[in-house]
Design a protein around this motif. Structure first.
Motif, short mmCIF file in Angstrom:
data_model
loop_
_atom_site.label_atom_id
_atom_site.label_comp_id
_atom_site.label_asym_id
_atom_site.label_seq_id
_atom_site.Cartn_x
_atom_site.Cartn_y
_atom_site.Cartn_z
N GLU A 29 0.84 -1.20 0.00
CA GLU A 29 0.00 0.00 0.00
C GLU A 29 0.87 1.25 0.00
O GLU A 29 1.80 1.37 0.81
CB GLU A 29 -0.94 -0.01 1.21
CG GLU A 29 -1.98 -1.11 1.14
CD GLU A 29 -3.17 -0.86 2.06
OE1 GLU A 29 -2.98 -0.10 3.04
OE2 GLU A 29 -4.25 -1.40 1.78
N LEU A 30 0.54 2.16 -0.92
CA LEU A 30 1.28 3.40 -1.07
C LEU A 30 0.31 4.56 -0.93
O LEU A 30 -0.73 4.60 -1.61
CB LEU A 30 1.96 3.45 -2.44
CG LEU A 30 2.92 2.28 -2.75
CD1 LEU A 30 3.38 2.35 -4.20
CD2 LEU A 30 4.12 2.31 -1.81
N GLY A 31 0.62 5.50 -0.05
CA GLY A 31 -0.26 6.63 0.21
C GLY A 31 0.27 7.93 -0.37
O GLY A 31 1.48 8.18 -0.37
N GLY A 39 -7.71 4.10 -6.08
CA GLY A 39 -7.34 4.32 -4.68
C GLY A 39 -8.56 4.50 -3.80
O GLY A 39 -9.70 4.56 -4.27
N ARG A 40 -8.31 4.62 -2.52
CA ARG A 40 -9.38 4.89 -1.55
C ARG A 40 -8.93 6.00 -0.61
O ARG A 40 -7.74 6.10 -0.27
CB ARG A 40 -9.74 3.62 -0.76
CG ARG A 40 -8.64 3.09 0.12
CD ARG A 40 -9.04 1.76 0.76
NE ARG A 40 -8.09 1.32 1.79
CZ ARG A 40 -6.95 0.71 1.54
NH1 ARG A 40 -6.61 0.42 0.29
NH2 ARG A 40 -6.15 0.36 2.54
N ARG A 41 -9.86 6.82 -0.20
CA ARG A 41 -9.56 7.96 0.66
C ARG A 41 -9.47 7.51 2.11
O ARG A 41 -10.34 6.83 2.63
CB ARG A 41 -10.63 9.03 0.52
CG ARG A 41 -10.72 9.67 -0.84
CD ARG A 41 -9.53 10.57 -1.15
NE ARG A 41 -9.43 11.69 -0.23
CZ ARG A 41 -8.44 12.57 -0.24
NH1 ARG A 41 -7.45 12.45 -1.13
NH2 ARG A 41 -8.41 13.58 0.61
N ILE A 42 -8.39 7.89 2.77
CA ILE A 42 -8.23 7.68 4.21
C ILE A 42 -7.75 9.01 4.79
O ILE A 42 -6.60 9.41 4.58
CB ILE A 42 -7.24 6.55 4.53
CG1 ILE A 42 -7.72 5.23 3.95
CG2 ILE A 42 -7.02 6.43 6.03
CD1 ILE A 42 -6.77 4.07 4.21
N SER A 55 -3.47 0.35 -3.40
CA SER A 55 -2.98 -1.00 -3.14
C SER A 55 -2.42 -1.57 -4.45
O SER A 55 -3.16 -1.80 -5.40
CB SER A 55 -4.11 -1.88 -2.61
OG SER A 55 -3.63 -3.18 -2.32
N VAL A 56 -1.12 -1.76 -4.48
CA VAL A 56 -0.43 -2.24 -5.68
C VAL A 56 -0.10 -3.71 -5.49
O VAL A 56 0.65 -4.08 -4.59
CB VAL A 56 0.85 -1.43 -5.94
CG1 VAL A 56 1.58 -1.96 -7.17
CG2 VAL A 56 0.52 0.06 -6.12
#
Length: 505
Positions: free
Chosen positions: A161-163, A209-212, A219-220
């Motif tokens: 996971e990359l943010g 992606g998804r917002r956090i 998620s790669v």
């Protein structure tokens, strides 16, 4: 991947709609969706474990694959279908030839797997800690088993996971590139020379992606072993570069390097390229390194860090000496109070090893001791973990500053000894040598030269009126110049008088 080439390849991948007539063309590739044009007399390179695939667009046809020993296999190609001709194993190393039914040829060089990947360990100090870093050749891996485990190691088939903080788009394009030399490919295309250069791309896909909170997390997923990839080359082992691009303007948003290991190593949570440990603890233990290659081989190595400890003992005064600088030609030193920790070699190369091999480095070198005013070089022989006492013959020089009237100066003082500055030094422990000593503040009249062969006292006369002495020096220089000039005039006058007397005769 080169953008122009990317568009070129996508154009080749496009299959015409029904009823549209095109000139047939050939594509060649490996384990990915992206394929390259079949360049006549071209040369491509791949490794053991990779596959060779061919596609003919515009008609059905045949292709022949000729092995390094001359065996030929003809394969039927259905129009527009990607056909895998062979997955290369450890015994397939060599030059293979691909022959199209139109006569074009392409050479595929299959690299043999390394007998044993070379292992390189770098060592350095970080204060009272030592850091060890391990590396090896492309498409192999070398990792510490008891490392930091900071997420830099990822098993094939798993996700990372990359943010992106403050990034508002929900989609990015992801590329995963093998850390190995770029692919250079050239040959003839429609009879004309054509050359291309491109990255060894394994993954090329769009990720949602998804917002956090205020970040977007992507998620790669890394392809599993043997899985067809969305790029050009299969997912290898060892270092890979992950890039996230903006879909709208193609900006690079993030780059992250990871080390890919086989799926079977998913449960190894402490794998890392680096370890960091207290220098005393590190010197007393063996570190475990796992080394793997593309053929599935795995070796376990044990290595003792190249760390030793030295301390200095003055035999004349029967005491240990602190505050002396220590240096090695190919290493590092770190002051640890009474002891000095040394990394006696910064780089270790391990090539000849077997499974469960142990490696304890040693060296014969010279160590340089810096006393500021002078230096001393001594031979040193150490093995990892050693504690060595170096015996020295030092003499004490007591330093006394006195006024011209004979009284002792007791205030702050700055000295220069052999070009080195000392502040408020009253006694120095030094080896036998010649020392040029001068007081700077308060200043001495001149420099004194001493040869230190025993404990002694250096007495330096300082000036109580530096300005007056400077004026005296200037006056002395002027007086000397006047005397020289007067003598010159007298000699000239005497010469003329003597010449006159001779003429009268």
């Amino acid at each position: 991947m080169n953008r122009a080439l990317y568009l070129f390849v996508i154009a080749f991948l496009a299959v015409p709609s029904q009823g549209q007539s095109i000139e047939p063309y050939w594509l060649v590739g490996f384990d990915g969706d992206i394929m390259l044009p079949f360049l006549d007399r071209g040369v491509l390179e791949c490794g053991v474990g990779e596959s060779l695939a061919v596609k003919l667009v515009g008609r059905d046809g045949f292709v022949a694959l000729v092995s390094p020993n001359g065996l030929s296999e003809n394969v039927f190609l259905r129009d527009g279908e990607r056909t895998v001709l062979r997955r290369f194993g450890p015994g397939d190393a060599g030059n293979w030839t691909l022959v199209a039914d139109t006569g074009q040829t392409l050479t595929l060089q299959v690299r043999p797997p390394l007998a044993k990947p070379p292992v390189q360990v770098l060592a350095r100090f970080e204060g009272p800690f030592v850091v060890l870093t391990v590396s090896t050749s492309p498409n192999t891996y070398a990792l510490f088993l008891d490392g930091r485990g900071e997420g830099e190691v990822v098993a094939a088939g798993s996700s990372i996971e990359l943010g992106l903080k403050g990034f508002n788009d929900t989609r990015v394009r992801v590329e995963i590139i093998r850390r190995e030399p770029t692919i250079r490919y050239g040959g003839l295309l429609d009879g004309l020379p054509y050359t291309m250069q491109l990255d060894p791309l394994s993954v090329n896909t769009i990720v949602e992606g998804r917002r956090i909170n205020d970040s977007t997390v992507f998620s790669v997923r890394l392809p599993a072993d043997g899985e067809q990839v969305s790029g050009l080359r299969k997912m290898g082992l060892g270092p890979h570069l992950i890039r996230l691009y903006s879909v709208s303007d193609k900006r690079i948003l993030l780059e992250r390097e990871v080390v890919v290991v086989p799926e079977s190593m998913k449960s190894f949570t402490g794998l890392s390229r680096a370890v960091r440990a207290d220098v005393w603890a590190a010197a007393a233990k063996n570190f475990t390194i796992l080394v793997g290659d593309e053929a599935g081989n795995l070796w376990i190595l044990q290595i003792r860090p190249p760390i030793a400890f030295i301390r200095l003992y003055d035999q004349i005064h029967s005491r240990y000496v602190k505050g002396v600088g220590v240096a090695l030609a190919d290493g590092q030193a770190q002051n640890l109070d009474e002891w000095t920790g040394i990394i006696f070699v910064n780089r270790i190369e391990i090539n000849n090893y077997g499974n469960n091999s142990s490696y304890s480095p040693s060296t014969e070198t010279n160590v340089s001791l810096n006393f500021n005013a002078t230096s001393l070089t001594l031979p040193l022989t150490v093995t990892a973990g050693d504690r060595v006492t170096l015996n020295l013959q030092l003499h004490q020089a007591h330093i006394t500053l006195i006024w011209p009237n004979g009284t002792t100066y007791k205030g702050p003082a700055t000295l220069t000894i052999n070009s080195a500055k000392f502040t408020n030094a009253t006694a120095l422990l030094l080896p036998v040598d010649k020392y040029v000593v001068r007081a700077d503040n308060p200043p001495s009249f001149s420099s004194n030269v001493y040869t230190l062969t025993a404990d002694t006292t250096w007495t330096i006369i300082i000036l109580d009126n530096p300005a007056g002495v400077a004026g005296f020096r200037a006056s002395a220089v002027l007086l000397t110049a006047l005397l020289v000039y007067t003598v010159f005039r007298l000699r000239k006058t005497f010469y003329r008088a003597d010449l006159f007397r001779r003429e009268q005769r």
